[in-house]
Design a protein around this motif. Sequence first.
Motif, PDB file in Angstrom:
ATOM      1  N   GLU A  57       0.752  -1.249   0.040  1.00  0.00           N
ATOM      2  CA  GLU A  57       0.017   0.006   0.036  1.00  0.00           C
ATOM      3  C   GLU A  57       1.140   1.303   0.034  1.00  0.00           C
ATOM      4  O   GLU A  57       0.406   2.301  -0.876  1.00  0.00           O
ATOM      5  CB  GLU A  57      -0.965   0.120   1.108  1.00  0.00           C
ATOM      6  N   GLU A  62       1.200   3.837  -3.121  1.00  0.00           N
ATOM      7  CA  GLU A  62       0.831   5.217  -2.999  1.00  0.00           C
ATOM      8  C   GLU A  62       1.936   6.091  -3.134  1.00  0.00           C
ATOM      9  O   GLU A  62       1.910   7.260  -4.126  1.00  0.00           O
ATOM     10  CB  GLU A  62       0.274   5.628  -1.623  1.00  0.00           C
ATOM     11  N   ARG A 108      -4.886  10.656  -0.140  1.00  0.00           N
ATOM     12  CA  ARG A 108      -4.777   9.417  -0.361  1.00  0.00           C
ATOM     13  C   ARG A 108      -5.685   8.906  -1.724  1.00  0.00           C
ATOM     14  O   ARG A 108      -6.665   9.512  -2.115  1.00  0.00           O
ATOM     15  CB  ARG A 108      -5.361   8.373   0.568  1.00  0.00           C
ATOM     16  N   PRO A 109      -4.820   8.249  -2.553  1.00  0.00           N
ATOM     17  CA  PRO A 109      -5.511   7.955  -3.593  1.00  0.00           C
ATOM     18  C   PRO A 109      -6.676   6.884  -3.503  1.00  0.00           C
ATOM     19  O   PRO A 109      -6.483   6.017  -2.640  1.00  0.00           O
ATOM     20  CB  PRO A 109      -4.629   7.431  -4.704  1.00  0.00           C
ATOM     21  N   THR A 110      -7.873   6.679  -4.339  1.00  0.00           N
ATOM     22  CA  THR A 110      -8.719   5.642  -4.473  1.00  0.00           C
ATOM     23  C   THR A 110      -8.417   4.876  -5.767  1.00  0.00           C
ATOM     24  O   THR A 110      -8.457   5.472  -6.625  1.00  0.00           O
ATOM     25  CB  THR A 110     -10.346   6.074  -4.293  1.00  0.00           C
ATOM     26  N   TYR A 111      -8.276   3.561  -5.615  1.00  0.00           N
ATOM     27  CA  TYR A 111      -8.136   2.852  -6.815  1.00  0.00           C
ATOM     28  C   TYR A 111      -9.384   2.276  -7.222  1.00  0.00           C
ATOM     29  O   TYR A 111     -10.077   1.540  -6.433  1.00  0.00           O
ATOM     30  CB  TYR A 111      -6.923   1.496  -6.476  1.00  0.00           C
ATOM     31  N   ASP A 112      -9.440   2.324  -8.618  1.00  0.00           N
ATOM     32  CA  ASP A 112     -10.787   1.691  -9.124  1.00  0.00           C
ATOM     33  C   ASP A 112     -10.389   1.278 -10.618  1.00  0.00           C
ATOM     34  O   ASP A 112     -10.352   2.161 -11.551  1.00  0.00           O
ATOM     35  CB  ASP A 112     -11.954   2.816  -9.269  1.00  0.00           C
ATOM     36  N   ARG A 153     -12.614  15.946  -9.268  1.00  0.00           N
ATOM     37  CA  ARG A 153     -11.632  15.140  -9.046  1.00  0.00           C
ATOM     38  C   ARG A 153     -10.342  14.942  -9.994  1.00  0.00           C
ATOM     39  O   ARG A 153     -10.344  15.106 -11.017  1.00  0.00           O
ATOM     40  CB  ARG A 153     -12.293  13.470  -9.247  1.00  0.00           C
ATOM     41  N   PRO A 191      -9.766  12.588  -4.600  1.00  0.00           N
ATOM     42  CA  PRO A 191     -11.135  12.967  -3.989  1.00  0.00           C
ATOM     43  C   PRO A 191     -11.032  14.515  -3.972  1.00  0.00           C
ATOM     44  O   PRO A 191     -11.486  15.172  -2.941  1.00  0.00           O
ATOM     45  CB  PRO A 191     -11.614  12.310  -2.577  1.00  0.00           C
ATOM     46  N   GLY A 212      -7.401   4.994 -10.940  1.00  0.00           N
ATOM     47  CA  GLY A 212      -8.070   5.667  -9.793  1.00  0.00           C
ATOM     48  C   GLY A 212      -8.327   7.006  -9.887  1.00  0.00           C
ATOM     49  O   GLY A 212      -8.106   7.796 -10.976  1.00  0.00           O
ATOM     50  N   TYR A 213      -8.522   7.624  -8.686  1.00  0.00           N
ATOM     51  CA  TYR A 213      -8.706   9.193  -8.444  1.00  0.00           C
ATOM     52  C   TYR A 213      -8.534   9.598  -7.087  1.00  0.00           C
ATOM     53  O   TYR A 213      -8.145   8.764  -6.193  1.00  0.00           O
ATOM     54  CB  TYR A 213     -10.146   9.470  -8.831  1.00  0.00           C
TER      55      TYR A 213
END
Length: 133
Positions: free
Chosen positions: A29, A33, A93-97, A120, A115, A112-113
């Motif tokens: 993680e 990041e 912190r990134p959000t992974y999608d 975004r 927030p 990802g993005y």
Amino acid sequence: MRAMAAVVGVLGMLLAASGVHAQNKVPGERSLEALVKATLLSWNDANVTGNYTVFHAKLSKPFREQFPPDRLKQIFKKFADKDIDIAVVAAMRPTYDPAPAVDGDGKLVVNGYFPTEPLRVIFALEFIPSDGS
């Protein structure tokens, strides 16, 4: 500092990621990041200053050969023209999608993005092994 939406597709970025490809697995993680932020902030620095030399030097060898700094400047001109600065992602912190994964070709694919508001910061990154790393 103003956050703007940006889709950044950077293929073949080469940054140290502790043997990501040698192990053929997604890094931990914190390492992931750091890799995402270092990539995006390097791109952001190039975009804000108009000098793509350092950003270019961090790309994988195949990508460096295909896209010299002047070509990168042309490719990302629309971001520079709009004064897009995504430095705020350093504190987020990134959000992974979807979840980051190593694909069948050995590329680490990270989408990802962040927030940010009101829009975004969206990213689509692929990392490949290059120059022995």
